[in-house]
Each structure stands twice: as structure tokens, then as C-alpha cells.
Design a protein around this motif. Structure first.
Motif, PDB file in Angstrom:
ATOM      1  N   ASP A  14      11.917  -1.484   3.237  1.00  0.00           N
ATOM      2  CA  ASP A  14      11.909  -1.545   4.702  1.00  0.00           C
ATOM      3  C   ASP A  14      10.913  -0.572   5.318  1.00  0.00           C
ATOM      4  N   PHE A  15      10.252   0.228   4.478  1.00  0.00           N
ATOM      5  CA  PHE A  15       9.358   1.261   5.000  1.00  0.00           C
ATOM      6  C   PHE A  15       7.903   0.931   4.712  1.00  0.00           C
ATOM      7  N   ARG A  16       7.075   1.078   5.739  1.00  0.00           N
ATOM      8  CA  ARG A  16       5.634   0.878   5.586  1.00  0.00           C
ATOM      9  C   ARG A  16       4.979   2.126   5.004  1.00  0.00           C
ATOM     10  N   GLY A  17       5.494   3.296   5.351  1.00  0.00           N
ATOM     11  CA  GLY A  17       4.874   4.518   4.859  1.00  0.00           C
ATOM     12  C   GLY A  17       5.701   5.742   5.180  1.00  0.00           C
ATOM     13  N   ILE A  18       5.234   6.888   4.666  1.00  0.00           N
ATOM     14  CA  ILE A  18       5.875   8.190   4.857  1.00  0.00           C
ATOM     15  C   ILE A  18       4.883   9.127   5.531  1.00  0.00           C
ATOM     16  N   GLY A  19       5.351   9.837   6.553  1.00  0.00           N
ATOM     17  CA  GLY A  19       4.568  10.896   7.176  1.00  0.00           C
ATOM     18  C   GLY A  19       5.178  12.238   6.813  1.00  0.00           C
ATOM     19  N   ILE A  20       4.349  13.225   6.529  1.00  0.00           N
ATOM     20  CA  ILE A  20       4.826  14.558   6.174  1.00  0.00           C
ATOM     21  C   ILE A  20       4.211  15.577   7.121  1.00  0.00           C
TER      22      ILE A  20
END
Length: 676
Positions: free
Chosen positions: A188-194
Motif C-alpha cells: 500500500d506504500f509508494r515510498g518512505i521518507g526519512i
């Protein structure tokens, strides 16, 4: 990227068509060195899942137990509308690393064609006192949020450290909790931001992944004596000796001096949160053996999420180390040599918005791309949509950090501010720069009032207590617990409360601390306007302390301009999510929601210019009284110079005189007793 893969040739673009020929053949090998990363046994291009969807791709399969094949792709004008990224995957099927080899981005089509169907971004916001995970949907709306506090360790006065494993554990717990809360899965996730606390420095073993020491936190001042030595011996006593190259003054604040301290003092550093557990290898020894990785907290998180395959940082975090050239945005040989730090121990510098790698197998976010990374204050600048020159924001958290966007060229400050990279949206785009001023004590000062003095029951009581009085009763509080940051840069300052009488109550002290935060912000704002030549018309604010309406009204009064608070004060997390959304195609620069004024609170000035000046003058007097309490670095440097001069004179003149006197006395006694 292609140059790193043996046998790969890229014949480029021609005829305006995205067409190319990729040819590779890799013989059986036991180990392949890719930069500082080692792939296990074999390398291959693509995956069956991705390459099977690309016209013209042939996969002859395995030969002799080895992944070796010939990939030939030619996309003609008939398929010119198809845009595909190609990946170089290094490792075995069970243990592999993904690098972007080539990416042609003409919009969102190519993302969707590869079934990047996730419609959410998860932001990891790793701060000084807590870690937080926030999920945003495709409309940039917050879906869910979870946070976990974790302790810092104070072994000595001025020391602040944290257990890297505890940091990572808090991040993992937040991820699990927020996904459990929503029921969302990795697909369900397009990407991760940190986004992360900057400057905080970690050293770990690249072979075992274990920390070599506790993390030295950004506000830690244990390296003051080291800084004195560097100033005296290497920098000619000039704090700005390296400013032209890195945009920063020499200070205990930045990562390079912390790394240098680790290299010289690592045997005395304990891990495990004060449990007495010592790491088996010293940092310096690990460096000599080629096993040491240095990094800020973003690098540590990326390393762990990718299973130890990616050692990287973004340009905003790198700009806070004193090791990156502020103009080229690359590690600088002179700066690394100045601090004695090998470049091979440092992470690869990348832009703020690109795919860094994918989450390791077996993780709850397995396969999701780490696609955006920003230091916390730069993330807040992006989250507040301060994307044009002249835009400014202030974040009120553990410390207080104000950034002023100066555009695509770095502005060197003459007023004690920092020159830093604001963001870089993609490896081919130009970086944006900012001026920054930092206040060391904001929320941590209120925590001190609560935990050490007991005059504040909880943070929720701040406004209730501060509102018991309309003024501070002429009390001024300079919270210089470990010195003053920009634009003063006085490590000799110490916490000072002046103006107290028998009338003074706890509410006056609490309000005085809120005013202190705002006074320091005003001083920084004045310096920014002077350096940039631009007038600040409003200040956008975020961070946990902006829940205090008293604080924001005081800030507007002291600045004399509107203070604007968004409906969602978690701008830091949103900034990293926005960067990840840009690089994965879920968001664009044109559809940012932070331009919407709905739900914003605006605070307007309520005092006269005369009253503002009188209060600022009193603040300046209070600051003067906080100075010269602890030894100044410059004073110690001068003392050491004089020391060297005195001892040099003694060695040159006094020693020969003493030796002559002793010889004369010996001769006299010899003659006297012989004659007697």
C-alpha cells in the motif's frame, strides 16, 4: 551508476527516442566489489518481474549455477511512450541490493507501469527525544501517526549520547504500531521518507552492523577541549577558518569534530545506555581495518532498513558535517584531511528526492523504496512550502531552528549564521540553499523546568502557568546551559536568570523562558535580513512548542510581523514525505497542499516599537551577564600560545643558566673539599 557494473555499455539516446542497447555478460566469480559494498557471488541486471514487462528483453536464464545472461533491449519509436527504469540488482536471489541504473522520468506513467500502485507515503521522523511515524495519502493528508520516546544518556556534564540500537528500536516500533493501527500492508506504500536529528554522529562496524560507540548527540559539548586544540594548532585561532568551503564555523556542534573525538577517545566510550557494555573494537582500530562506517542518524536508519547494503546520506545532512564542499556538494579532500577522517568511512551523498534503496526482506515494509531523505530542519522548510527565496520558517522543538531560503546560490554570512543546503529534488536538479540560526535550548529548557526544578507539572500546563501573569516581572532568563549558538557562538555562556525579586514566582520564570526562545529568534531574524538583504514579512512556524499560543503571541510581538502556524504542525515529517512523493511520482511540486490557508492560525503584533526596543535592550544586557562564566575557547587558545612562549623561553634561556649554575656549584664544592 552504469560505470559501476562490469560489462555494461550504454549507447545513449538518439533521434529523440528513448532507445538504448544494454549488453552484459558476467562470468562466474566468488565476490564482486562495487565501491565499498560487496555483492555475494554474482551480479545480474533486472529481475524477472520487471524485465519481463519490457519489450525486447530476453532472459536465457541460469548457466552453470551462475546468474549470467545477455540482456538486449531496443525501444523503437512505436513504443516511445513507454518509459521504464532499469535496475542493477547485486547479490543472490536471497540477498540482493537494488541500485537505480537509469531512470527516465517523463511523469507518473512509468511508475504506474511497474505496478507502483501504493497510494501512501510513510514518513519516519527520528528526533532528539522521540521517533515518530506518520502515514500520508495521495492527497497529502495525514492518515495516522505513532511516536515513541527514548532516553538520552548524560555520563558527564555537557555530555549527551544515545544508544544507536535504542534509536533504531524506537523507529521499528513506530513503524509496526502505525501499520497495525491502519491495517495497511507494504504494497500500500509508494515510498518512505526519512527525516532526522542532524549532526548526531554514529560509528558502526560495516561487517557486523553493530555500533562501535553510543551516538554523540548534536548538542553534546564533550569535544570542547579538542576544538580548542584544533583552533590553536590548525585554524590560527579563527572560527571561520573553514567557512568559505563548508559554510560553517568551527564548533562542537558539527559532526566532523564529533568524529575526530571518537577517533581519539573511543576506548572510553560505552554502549548500551550506561549498562557498562563496551564494544570489542575501538573506532580508530575499525577505521584502520576498513570496517568503520560513520554517519548521521539518517545513514544509520537507511543501513538498517536495507539490511546493511546501503551506506548513504542526503545532501542536507552532509552539509552539516563540515566535510562537504558547500558549492560542489561533494566530500572535500581538504576538509577530510583537516579533520583526519578517511573519505571511505563516509556515506555516499545523494539528493534529497531519489530512490536510495528498498527495505530488506522479512521486514514489515519489505520492498518499499526509501525515496526521500532530509535533515529535520530542512524537512520542515519543505513541509512549510518555503520553496522560494525570502521564505522563512522556525521550528520550535528540543532546540529552535530558523531557516531562510536564499535560492540556488549559497550566501556566506557575516553575522554568525550558518550556510546550509536546503534541499535538492533529484540528482539532476540544482540544490537550494538557506541561512540558518540555531537556538540550543527551547523545549529542553521547559523539560528542565519540569524534571529538575519541578515548577512545571506537564507541557500541557505551559500556557496556563505563563498566563497567570501578563509580564515576567522584569525577569530575564538566558538558558545557555551549554553556551549560546548563532549568532553569538559563545561556549563560555551559562544559564542565567536576572531581575528576580521577592515578588518573583514560578509563573514569571516559565514566561521568561518562553520569552528567551523568542528573543533569540528575533536576534537570528535580524541577522538573516542583514545577510540576505531581504525583509522578512512573515514567519511560518512548526514544532511541538507551537501548541503554546502564549509563545506564538510573544514571538509576533518581538518580531513585529505576523506569525503563521499551519493546521498540522508536523511539517518536518511532511517535508520528508513530500520528497519521497516527488521521487516516486505520487506528488509533484505543483500540487503541494501547504499553500492552502485553511485552518492556519495567524498571530499579529500587539506592542509598540518602543516597548519592543526596550525589551530587546534588556535581553541584550541579560546575555552580557551570562558571558565569561566558563572558559572561552579563544581565551584558552591564547593562554596556550603564551604557555608555549613561556616554556620556549625557559627551554632556550633558563635551562642553560641552571645547568651552568649546577656545574659551577659542583666545581666549587670539589675544589673546596679537596683543599680542606
Amino acid at each position: 551508476m552504469l560505470e559501476r557494473v562490469p560489462g555494461v555499455e550504454l549507447h545513449g539516446l538518439h533521434g529523440g527516442v528513448f532507445s538504448f542497447f544494454v549488453r552484459t555478460f558476467i562470468a562466474e566469480i566468488s565476490e564482486l566489489s562495487i565501491g565499498t559494498t560487496y555483492a555475494k557471488k554474482i551480479a545480474y541486471i533486472g529481475t524477472y518481474h520487471i524485465l519481463g514487462r519490457v519489450p525486447g528483453v530476453e532472459l536465457p536464464g541460469l548457466h552453470g549455477g551462475v546468474f549470467s545472461f545477455f540482456v538486449r533491449t531496443f525501444i523503437t519509436e512505436k513504443s516511445a511512450n513507454v518509459r521504464y527504469p532499469f535496475y542493477c540488482v547485486m547479490g543472490t536471489q536471497e540477498d540482493f541490493r537494488v541500485l537505480i541504473v537509469d531512470q527516465y522520468s517523463g511523469g507518473r506513467d512509468w511508475h504506474n507501469s511497474l505496478e507502483m500502485t501504493g497510494r501512501h507515503i510513510i514518513a519516519i521522523d527520528q528526533g532528539t527525544s522521540s521517533s515518530r511515524c506518520i502515514i500520508y495519502d495521495e492527497k497529502q493528508k495525514k492518515v495516522a501517526s505513532k511516536s515513541h520516546e527514548f532516553p538520552s544518556i548524560h555520563l558527564h556534564p555537557g555530555w549527551t549520547e544515545q544508544d544507536p540500537e535504542v534509536i533504531m528500536s524506537s523507529v521499528e516500533q513506530c513503524i509496526r504500531d502505525v501499520m497495525s493501527q491502519t491495517g495497511l500492508k507494504s504494497e500500500d506504500f509508494r515510498g518512505i521518507g526519512i527525516t532526522n536529528q542532524r549532526e548526531t554522529t554514529i560509528a558502526w562496524d560495516r561487517h557486523t552492523g553493530q555500533p562501535l560507540s553510543n551516538a554523540i548527540v548534536w548538542l553534546d559539548a564533550r569535544n570542547a577541549a579538542l576544538l580548542e586544540r584544533i583552533l590553536a594548532e590548525d585554524a590560527k585561532g579563527d572560527r571561520d577558518f573553514l567557512r568559505a568551503k563548508c559554510g560553517l564555523p568551527l564548533s562542537t556542534y558539527f559532526s566532523a569534530v564529533k568524529i575526530r573525538w571518537l577517533l581519539e577517545n573511543s576506548p572510553a566510550v560505552s554502549c548500551g545506555g550506561g549498562t557498562g557494555r563496551l564494544n570489542a573494537f575501538e573506532v580508530a582500530e575499525a577505521v584502520r581495518q576498513g570496517r568503520c562506517c560513520f554517519g548521521t542518524v539518517d545513514s544509520w536508519i537507511i543501513w538498517n532498513l536495507t539490511g546493511g547494503t546501503i551506506h548513504a546520506t542526503d545532501v542536507t545532512n552532509a552539509s552539516r558535517t563540515m566535510l562537504m564542499d558547500i558549492n560542489s556538494c561533494k566530500w572535500d579532500d581538504y576538509l577530510c584531511n583537516f579533520f583526519g577522517i578517511p573519505k571511505e568511512t563516509l556515506p555516499e551523498i545523494r539528493s534529497s528526492a531519489e530512490v536510495f534503496g528498498t527495505v530488506r526482506a522479512g521486514h514489515v515494509l519489505e520492498g518499499v523504496k526509501i525515496a526521500g531523505v532530509l535533515g529535520d530542519q530542512q524537512a520542515a522548510l519543505v513541509g512549510q512550502s518555503c520553496l522560494s527565496p525570502g521564505d522563512a520558517k522556525n521550528t520550535y522543538g528540543t532546540g529552535c531552528f530558523m531557516l531562510f531560503n536564499t535560492g540556488n546560490k549559497p550566501v556566506q554570512s557575516t553575522c554568525g549564521l550558518l550556510t546550509t543546503v536546503a534541499y535538492q529534488f533529484g540528482p539532476s536538479s540544482k540544490p537550494a540553499y538557506a541561512l540558518e540560526g540555531s537556538v540550543a535550548v527551547a523545549g529542553v529548557g521547559l523539560k528542565w523546568l519540569r524534571d529538575r526544578l519541578g515548577v512545571l507539572r506537564s507541557f500541557e500546563d505551559i500556557d496556563a502557568e505563563a498566563s497567570k501573569t501578563d509580564t515576567t516581572g522584569d525577569v530575564y532568563f538566558v538558558p545557555a546551559f551549554s553556551g549560546l549558538f548563532a549568532p553569538y557562538w559563545r561556549e563560555d555562556a551559562r544559564g542565567t536568570i536576572v531581575g528576580m525579586t521577592q515578588y518573583t514566582e514560578s509563573c514569571h520564570v516559565i514566561r521568561a523562558l518562553l520569552e528567551a526562545i523568542c528573543f533569540q529568534t528575533r536576534v537570528i531574524a535580524d541577522a538573516m535580513q542583514k545577510d540576505s538583504g531581504q525583509k522578512l514579512r512573515q514567519l511560518r512556524v512548526d514544532g511541538g512548542l507551537t501548541n503554546s499560543r502564549v509563545l506564538l503571541q510573544i514571538q509576533s510581538d518581538l518580531l513585529g510581523i505576523p506569525v503563521v502556524k499551519p493546521d498540522d504542525v508536523e511539517a518536518t515529517a511532511f517535508g520528508s514525505a513530500f520528497a519521497a512523493g516527488i521521487s516516486t511520482g505520487l506528488y509533484t511540486l505543483n500540487d503541494t497542499s501547504v499553500e492552502d490557508d485553511t485552518g492556519k492560525e495567524v498571530y499579529h503584533n500587539k506592542i509598540t516599537d518602543r516597548e519592543r526596543k526596550e525589551r530587546m535592550d534588556k535581553w541584550d544586557k541579560a546575555v552580557e551577564r551570562s558571558l565569561d562564566w566558563a572558559p572561552r575557547t579563544t581565551d584558552i587558545v591564547e593562554e596556550k600560545k603564551q604557555e608555549r612562549t613561556v616554556f620556549g623561553y625557559i627551554r632556550e634561556h633558563a635551562v642553560p643558566v641552571v645547568v651552568t649554575a649546577l656545574l659551577t656549584t659542583g666545581v666549587f664544592h670539589y675544589v673546596y673539599y679537596r683543599n680542606k
